[in-house]
Enzyme design. Structure first.
Site, PDB file in Angstrom:
ATOM      1  N   ASN A   1       5.569   6.743   0.350  1.00 33.06           N
ATOM      2  CA  ASN A   1       4.568   6.984  -0.701  1.00 33.06           C
ATOM      3  C   ASN A   1       5.171   7.352  -2.047  1.00 33.06           C
ATOM      4  OD1 ASN A   1       2.108   6.289   0.477  1.00 33.06           O
ATOM      5  ND2 ASN A   1       2.295   8.067   1.815  1.00 33.06           N
TER       6      ASN A   1
ATOM      7  N   SER B   1       0.990  12.299   4.646  1.00 33.59           N
ATOM      8  CA  SER B   1       1.529  11.204   3.828  1.00 33.59           C
ATOM      9  C   SER B   1       2.525  11.692   2.807  1.00 33.59           C
ATOM     10  CB  SER B   1       0.396  10.557   3.029  1.00 33.59           C
ATOM     11  OG  SER B   1      -0.511   9.935   3.870  1.00 33.59           O
TER      12      SER B   1
ATOM     13  N   HIS C   1       5.128  10.144  10.389  1.00 33.95           N
ATOM     14  CA  HIS C   1       4.254   9.473   9.421  1.00 33.95           C
ATOM     15  C   HIS C   1       4.050   8.005   9.794  1.00 33.95           C
ATOM     16  CE1 HIS C   1       3.565   8.054   5.023  1.00 33.95           C
ATOM     17  NE2 HIS C   1       2.422   8.258   5.640  1.00 33.95           N
TER      18      HIS C   1
ATOM     19  N   GLU D   1       7.823   6.926   9.717  1.00 35.12           N
ATOM     20  CA  GLU D   1       8.826   7.777   9.062  1.00 35.12           C
ATOM     21  C   GLU D   1       8.890   9.085   9.845  1.00 35.12           C
ATOM     22  OE1 GLU D   1       9.143   7.253   4.292  1.00 35.12           O
ATOM     23  OE2 GLU D   1       7.189   7.933   4.973  1.00 35.12           O
TER      24      GLU D   1
HETATM   25  N1  CAA Z   1      -6.697  -2.418  13.162  1.00 33.95           N
HETATM   26  C1  CAA Z   1      -6.096  -3.106  14.127  1.00 33.95           C
HETATM   27  N2  CAA Z   1      -5.635  -4.369  13.978  1.00 33.95           N
HETATM   28  C2  CAA Z   1      -5.836  -4.949  12.789  1.00 33.95           C
HETATM   29  C3  CAA Z   1      -6.473  -4.280  11.715  1.00 33.95           C
HETATM   30  C4  CAA Z   1      -6.917  -2.969  11.949  1.00 33.95           C
HETATM   31  N3  CAA Z   1      -7.518  -2.243  10.982  1.00 33.95           N
HETATM   32  N4  CAA Z   1      -6.511  -5.122  10.659  1.00 33.95           N
HETATM   33  C5  CAA Z   1      -5.912  -6.263  11.037  1.00 33.95           C
HETATM   34  N5  CAA Z   1      -5.499  -6.160  12.311  1.00 33.95           N
HETATM   35  C6  CAA Z   1      -4.792  -7.176  13.090  1.00 33.95           C
HETATM   36  C7  CAA Z   1      -5.663  -8.409  13.312  1.00 33.95           C
HETATM   37  O1  CAA Z   1      -6.454  -8.241  14.490  1.00 33.95           O
HETATM   38  C8  CAA Z   1      -4.626  -9.504  13.466  1.00 33.95           C
HETATM   39  O2  CAA Z   1      -4.089  -9.480  14.791  1.00 33.95           O
HETATM   40  P1  CAA Z   1      -3.643 -10.844  15.544  1.00 33.95           P
HETATM   41  O3  CAA Z   1      -2.497 -11.385  14.777  1.00 33.95           O
HETATM   42  O4  CAA Z   1      -3.270 -10.360  16.908  1.00 33.95           O
HETATM   43  O5  CAA Z   1      -4.851 -11.707  15.538  1.00 33.95           O
HETATM   44  C9  CAA Z   1      -3.491  -9.074  12.521  1.00 33.95           C
HETATM   45  O6  CAA Z   1      -3.685  -7.659  12.316  1.00 33.95           O
HETATM   46  C10 CAA Z   1      -3.567  -9.789  11.198  1.00 33.95           C
HETATM   47  O7  CAA Z   1      -4.865  -9.578  10.655  1.00 33.95           O
HETATM   48  P2  CAA Z   1      -5.685 -10.629   9.796  1.00 33.95           P
HETATM   49  O8  CAA Z   1      -5.210 -12.018  10.120  1.00 33.95           O
HETATM   50  O9  CAA Z   1      -7.136 -10.322   9.942  1.00 33.95           O
HETATM   51  O10 CAA Z   1      -5.373 -10.228   8.308  1.00 33.95           O
HETATM   52  P3  CAA Z   1      -4.010 -10.160   7.521  1.00 33.95           P
HETATM   53  O11 CAA Z   1      -3.051 -11.218   7.946  1.00 33.95           O
HETATM   54  O12 CAA Z   1      -4.401 -10.030   6.098  1.00 33.95           O
HETATM   55  O13 CAA Z   1      -3.374  -8.754   7.974  1.00 33.95           O
HETATM   56  C11 CAA Z   1      -3.041  -6.511   7.455  1.00 33.95           C
HETATM   57  C12 CAA Z   1      -4.061  -7.552   7.851  1.00 33.95           C
HETATM   58  C13 CAA Z   1      -2.009  -6.350   8.583  1.00 33.95           C
HETATM   59  C14 CAA Z   1      -3.809  -5.199   7.295  1.00 33.95           C
HETATM   60  C15 CAA Z   1      -2.323  -6.946   6.136  1.00 33.95           C
HETATM   61  O14 CAA Z   1      -3.284  -7.216   5.154  1.00 33.95           O
HETATM   62  C16 CAA Z   1      -1.364  -5.910   5.605  1.00 33.95           C
HETATM   63  O15 CAA Z   1      -0.225  -5.797   6.077  1.00 33.95           O
HETATM   64  N6  CAA Z   1      -1.809  -5.143   4.585  1.00 33.95           N
HETATM   65  C17 CAA Z   1      -0.979  -4.128   3.978  1.00 33.95           C
HETATM   66  C18 CAA Z   1      -0.955  -2.910   4.876  1.00 33.95           C
HETATM   67  C19 CAA Z   1      -0.122  -1.811   4.313  1.00 33.95           C
HETATM   68  O16 CAA Z   1       0.533  -1.900   3.285  1.00 33.95           O
HETATM   69  N7  CAA Z   1      -0.124  -0.669   5.031  1.00 33.95           N
HETATM   70  C20 CAA Z   1       0.560   0.509   4.589  1.00 33.95           C
HETATM   71  C21 CAA Z   1      -0.415   1.354   3.837  1.00 33.95           C
HETATM   72  S1  CAA Z   1       0.348   2.808   3.203  1.00 33.95           S
HETATM   73  C22 CAA Z   1       0.372   3.846   4.511  1.00 33.95           C
HETATM   74  O17 CAA Z   1      -0.118   3.593   5.556  1.00 33.95           O
HETATM   75  C23 CAA Z   1       1.026   5.166   4.281  1.00 33.95           C
HETATM   76  C24 CAA Z   1       0.213   6.221   3.651  1.00 33.95           C
HETATM   77  O18 CAA Z   1       0.564   7.395   3.877  1.00 33.95           O
HETATM   78  C25 CAA Z   1      -0.916   5.973   2.742  1.00 33.95           C
HETATM   79  P1  NAD Z   2      -9.864  10.134   7.429  1.00 32.10           P
HETATM   80  O1  NAD Z   2     -10.639  10.722   6.315  1.00 32.10           O
HETATM   81  O2  NAD Z   2     -10.144   8.754   7.873  1.00 32.10           O
HETATM   82  O3  NAD Z   2     -10.010  11.067   8.746  1.00 32.10           O
HETATM   83  C1  NAD Z   2      -9.779  12.443   8.774  1.00 32.10           C
HETATM   84  C2  NAD Z   2     -10.464  13.012  10.026  1.00 32.10           C
HETATM   85  O4  NAD Z   2     -10.063  14.371  10.182  1.00 32.10           O
HETATM   86  C3  NAD Z   2     -11.992  13.019   9.930  1.00 32.10           C
HETATM   87  O5  NAD Z   2     -12.526  12.413  11.099  1.00 32.10           O
HETATM   88  C4  NAD Z   2     -12.356  14.503   9.862  1.00 32.10           C
HETATM   89  O6  NAD Z   2     -13.566  14.820  10.505  1.00 32.10           O
HETATM   90  C5  NAD Z   2     -11.177  15.123  10.607  1.00 32.10           C
HETATM   91  N1  NAD Z   2     -10.927  16.525  10.279  1.00 32.10           N
HETATM   92  C6  NAD Z   2     -10.907  17.102   9.048  1.00 32.10           C
HETATM   93  N2  NAD Z   2     -10.620  18.423   9.162  1.00 32.10           N
HETATM   94  C7  NAD Z   2     -10.457  18.655  10.495  1.00 32.10           C
HETATM   95  C8  NAD Z   2     -10.133  19.814  11.261  1.00 32.10           C
HETATM   96  N3  NAD Z   2      -9.916  21.004  10.678  1.00 32.10           N
HETATM   97  N4  NAD Z   2     -10.052  19.699  12.615  1.00 32.10           N
HETATM   98  C9  NAD Z   2     -10.252  18.521  13.208  1.00 32.10           C
HETATM   99  N5  NAD Z   2     -10.543  17.381  12.531  1.00 32.10           N
HETATM  100  C10 NAD Z   2     -10.644  17.457  11.201  1.00 32.10           C
HETATM  101  O7  NAD Z   2      -8.336  10.316   7.027  1.00 32.10           O
HETATM  102  P2  NAD Z   2      -7.077   9.386   7.411  1.00 32.10           P
HETATM  103  O8  NAD Z   2      -7.001   8.273   6.448  1.00 32.10           O
HETATM  104  O9  NAD Z   2      -7.100   9.116   8.879  1.00 32.10           O
HETATM  105  O10 NAD Z   2      -5.875  10.380   7.035  1.00 32.10           O
HETATM  106  C11 NAD Z   2      -5.525  11.447   7.888  1.00 32.10           C
HETATM  107  C12 NAD Z   2      -4.115  11.914   7.551  1.00 32.10           C
HETATM  108  O11 NAD Z   2      -3.201  10.816   7.712  1.00 32.10           O
HETATM  109  C13 NAD Z   2      -3.927  12.423   6.117  1.00 32.10           C
HETATM  110  O12 NAD Z   2      -2.975  13.461   6.124  1.00 32.10           O
HETATM  111  C14 NAD Z   2      -3.377  11.188   5.404  1.00 32.10           C
HETATM  112  O13 NAD Z   2      -2.614  11.512   4.272  1.00 32.10           O
HETATM  113  C15 NAD Z   2      -2.491  10.609   6.511  1.00 32.10           C
HETATM  114  N6  NAD Z   2      -2.224   9.170   6.371  1.00 32.10           N
HETATM  115  C16 NAD Z   2      -3.188   8.335   5.911  1.00 32.10           C
HETATM  116  C17 NAD Z   2      -2.910   6.976   5.800  1.00 32.10           C
HETATM  117  C18 NAD Z   2      -3.952   6.027   5.326  1.00 32.10           C
HETATM  118  O14 NAD Z   2      -3.616   4.884   4.989  1.00 32.10           O
HETATM  119  N7  NAD Z   2      -5.212   6.393   5.261  1.00 32.10           N
HETATM  120  C19 NAD Z   2      -1.654   6.489   6.188  1.00 32.10           C
HETATM  121  C20 NAD Z   2      -0.697   7.380   6.680  1.00 32.10           C
HETATM  122  C21 NAD Z   2      -0.988   8.733   6.766  1.00 32.10           C
END
Ligand code: CAA
Ligand code: NAD
Length: 282
Positions: free
Chosen positions: A190, A119, A140, A152
């Site tokens: 991020n 991330s 990503h 990304e």
């Molecule tokens: N896995 C698979 N499908 C999922 C799901 C999941 N965890 N959650 C929801 N869905 C699907 C549902 O099945 C539904 O599909 P259909 O349209 O085919 O029925 C669709 O998504 C919409 O779901 P809901 O109607 O239940 O709920 P919603 O409209 O609130 O949408 C959401 C759910 C798509 C998660 C929405 O809340 C959303 O976009 N949230 C923000 C997500 C976001 O910002 N993601 C980025 C996070 S940051 C990141 O990922 C980077 C990082 O490194 C941290």
């Molecule tokens: P998570 O905690 O859900 O899962 C991590 C998994 O990795 C676990 O099942 C753990 O057992 C396994 N693991 C740890 N060390 C290991 C090793 N040495 N060998 C094999 N498996 C190992 O984490 P996550 O949310 O899926 O995040 C995973 C990566 O993806 C991180 O780098 C995170 O920053 C990135 N990421 C996360 C998100 C998010 O929204 N959670 C979005 C984009 C990218």
């Protein structure tokens, strides 16, 4: 060189989504994690997702069976010896990722591309742990992977153009939209999202409002699909903290200082949805 077989390392929330979308697009996928229990749970969870798609009429029973046949599991990293690409999705810690990349570098054939779903961590540094920095790249994905269109794509300093093109093509093949960004802490996604989440946590910490109110403000006031605290719980509070630490260390600017409340929750094991408790209880 085509990418016909991949290994996804880490069967957590991201790895499972990546494995699912790749298998659905006709690619053979080996899902690897540290224990049989974790990979079995992971495969069951993908099966449930596929069954839901069939119930919704978005996939035929036949397509579901074919997708399942393309998915195998592994708890032995030497299974990486037969794949064209590894996508790493394990914990967001540099030392753990570089240890894994060193092992993968030894176990995989020369042509294999090593991609990371990090991330925020520098791709160049992960690549430097291997003897093939030309074949290391950032890929990503966003959470939840089956729904979110963006990937990304981040080159390390040495990433070869040919590797970039292969990963861009693969991203399109699995019906995602690649956006190239440069290798700086947190990339684009991020760098912008996480300070907002951290600020929402400071808003709780300073008693400005309750989590529910903060989320309601951002949902109804800014049309965000999820409020920032619900989103933080969804991402995982450990992951949020590690990303903020990377931004803070990488830029050295106090504006990226992780909120003490975020640190406290992570040390308590309150990691959000995946541990059953974060800003909310699940
Ligand atoms: N896995 C698979 N499908 C999922 C799901 C999941 N965890 N959650 C929801 N869905 C699907 C549902 O099945 C539904 O599909 P259909 O349209 O085919 O029925 C669709 O998504 C919409 O779901 P809901 O109607 O239940 O709920 P919603 O409209 O609130 O949408 C959401 C759910 C798509 C998660 C929405 O809340 C959303 O976009 N949230 C923000 C997500 C976001 O910002 N993601 C980025 C996070 S940051 C990141 O990922 C980077 C990082 O490194 C941290
Ligand atoms: P998570 O905690 O859900 O899962 C991590 C998994 O990795 C676990 O099942 C753990 O057992 C396994 N693991 C740890 N060390 C290991 C090793 N040495 N060998 C094999 N498996 C190992 O984490 P996550 O949310 O899926 O995040 C995973 C990566 O993806 C991180 O780098 C995170 O920053 C990135 N990421 C996360 C998100 C998010 O929204 N959670 C979005 C984009 C990218």
């Amino acid at each position: 060189m085509s990418i016909d077989k991949i290994m996804v390392v880490g069967a957590g929330q991201m790895g499972l989504g990546i494995a699912q979308v790749c298998a659905m697009s006709g690619i053979e996928v080996v899902l690897h994690d540290i224990s049989e229990e974790i990979v079995e749970k992971g495969i069951n969870s993908i099966d449930k997702q596929l069954t839901r798609l069939v119930e919704k009429g978005k996939m035929s029973e036949n397509e579901k069976n074919e997708t399942q046949q393309r998915l195998t599991t592994s708890v032995n990293l030497s299974n990486a010896s037969s794949v064209d690409l590894v996508i790493e999705a394990i914990v967001e810690k540099m030392e753990i990722k570089t240890k894994l990349f060193k092992e993968l570098d030894k176990l995989t054939p020369d042509h294999t591309i090593l991609a990371t779903n990090t991330s925020s961590l520098p791709i160049t540094e992960i690549a430097a742990a291997t003897n093939r920095p030309k074949r290391v790249i950032g890929m990503h994905f966003m959470n939840p992977v089956p729904v979110m269109k963006l990937v990304e794509i981040i080159r390390g300093l040495a990433t070869a153009d040919e590797v970039f093109d292969q990963i861009k093509n693969l991203t399109e093949k699995i019906n995602k939209v690649p956006v190239e960004v440069n290798d700086f802490p947190g990339f684009v996604s991020n760098r912008i999202l996480m300070p907002m989440i951290n600020e929402a946590i400071y808003t709780v910490y300073e008693g400005v409002a309750e989590p529910e109110a903060i989320d309601e403000v951002m949902k109804l006031g800014m049309n965000h699909p999820m409020g920032p605290l619900t989103l933080a719980d969804f991402i995982g509070l450990d992951t949020c903290l590690y990303i903020m630490e990377t931004l803070h260390e990488g830029f050295g600017d106090d504006k990226y200082r992780p909120c003490p409340l975020l640190r406290k929750y992570v040390s308590a094991g309150w990691l959000g949805r995946k541990s059953g408790r974060g800003f909310y209880t699940y």
